[in-house]
Design an enzyme around this catalytic site. Structure first.
Site, PDB file in Angstrom:
ATOM      1  N   GLY A 243       0.840  -1.196   0.000  1.00  0.00           N
ATOM      2  CA  GLY A 243       0.000   0.000   0.000  1.00  0.00           C
ATOM      3  C   GLY A 243       0.874   1.244   0.000  1.00  0.00           C
ATOM      4  O   GLY A 243       2.001   1.220   0.508  1.00  0.00           O
TER       5      GLY A 243
ATOM      6  N   CYS B  69       5.775  -0.061   7.288  1.00  0.00           N
ATOM      7  CA  CYS B  69       5.439   1.103   6.459  1.00  0.00           C
ATOM      8  C   CYS B  69       6.664   1.452   5.631  1.00  0.00           C
ATOM      9  O   CYS B  69       7.779   1.475   6.162  1.00  0.00           O
ATOM     10  CB  CYS B  69       5.064   2.271   7.374  1.00  0.00           C
ATOM     11  SG  CYS B  69       4.638   3.762   6.477  1.00  0.00           S
ATOM     12  N   LEU B  70       6.451   1.737   4.344  1.00  0.00           N
ATOM     13  CA  LEU B  70       7.595   2.071   3.483  1.00  0.00           C
ATOM     14  C   LEU B  70       8.277   3.361   3.939  1.00  0.00           C
ATOM     15  O   LEU B  70       9.437   3.586   3.614  1.00  0.00           O
ATOM     16  CB  LEU B  70       7.139   2.200   2.023  1.00  0.00           C
ATOM     17  CG  LEU B  70       6.647   0.893   1.381  1.00  0.00           C
ATOM     18  CD1 LEU B  70       6.129   1.142  -0.018  1.00  0.00           C
ATOM     19  CD2 LEU B  70       7.743  -0.164   1.377  1.00  0.00           C
TER      20      LEU B  70
ATOM     21  N   HIS C  57      -4.590   1.751   7.448  1.00  0.00           N
ATOM     22  CA  HIS C  57      -3.219   2.277   7.561  1.00  0.00           C
ATOM     23  C   HIS C  57      -3.016   3.422   6.556  1.00  0.00           C
ATOM     24  O   HIS C  57      -2.453   4.475   6.899  1.00  0.00           O
ATOM     25  CB  HIS C  57      -2.252   1.112   7.304  1.00  0.00           C
ATOM     26  CG  HIS C  57      -0.805   1.472   7.255  1.00  0.00           C
ATOM     27  ND1 HIS C  57       0.131   0.909   8.101  1.00  0.00           N
ATOM     28  CD2 HIS C  57      -0.098   2.328   6.451  1.00  0.00           C
ATOM     29  CE1 HIS C  57       1.328   1.416   7.816  1.00  0.00           C
ATOM     30  NE2 HIS C  57       1.222   2.260   6.820  1.00  0.00           N
TER      31      HIS C  57
HETATM   32 NI    NI Z   1       2.589   3.382   5.643  1.00  0.00          NI
END
Ligand code: NI
Length: 180
Positions: free
Chosen positions: A46, A94-95, A136
């Protein structure tokens, strides 16, 4: 399509509240294509537009299982219209917070209203990984990070760790990392 740099903690732009998209046009579709390419390359499941420094309410997700064909999903101006009382716990990452994972508890099911790639209004019911992921990503649009769902102690520890890493990177670039 183009790969775009992903901004990371402690970049203050991650705390911005993103603006709604007024019109789903070719520019927005080009942004989503860049986001999808950047997400697949990372790789992640995502990405919110603010993670590539575009403060717009746009999210891309592909929560397909590893060996299944890709299932890209596009969400413009997404809004949660219903959440279940039942919760579930998933390990999240999370990226924009690389190599950091924690269990997060969220509603197990959510209903999401959004505009699709063609600007058409839609509403879907989600559960499992997709429900976690969309919550998220919508958090990102409001300047909220998954670490904000942790205890204060854990959150502060994570923020400190990334602030230190960022400082170290700056020092190394300016040649001050050599101090014995
Ligand atoms: Ni994220």
């Amino acid at each position: 399509m183009a790969l775009r740099p992903i901004i990371c903690l402690p970049d203050p732009r991650l705390r911005l509240v993103s603006k709604p998209v007024a019109k789903v046009d070719a520019g927005v579709r080009a942004l989503m294509d860049d986001m999808l390419e950047t997400m697949y390359d990372a790789p992640g499941i995502g990405l919110a537009a603010i993670q590539i420094a575009e403060p717009l309410r746009v999210v891309v997700i592909d929560a397909a299982k590893k060996d299944d064909p890709p299932e890209p999903m596009f969400f413009i101006n997404p809004e949660i219209t219903w959440s279940s009382e039942e919760t579930s716990v998933h390990e999240e990452g999370c990226l924009s917070i690389p190599d950091y994972y924690e269990d997060i508890e969220r509603p197990a099911k959510v209903r999401v209203r959004f505009l699709d790639r063609d600007g058409k209004a839609r509403e879907i019911d989600t559960e499992g990984l997709l429900a976690t992921c969309i919550q998220h990503e919508i958090d990102h649009l409001n300047g909220v990070l998954f670490i904000d769902h942790l205890s204060r102690l854990k959150r502060e520890r994570a923020i400190k760790k990334f602030a230190k890493a960022a400082k170290r990177a700056v020092d190394e670039r300016s040649g001050e990392g050599e101090t014995p």
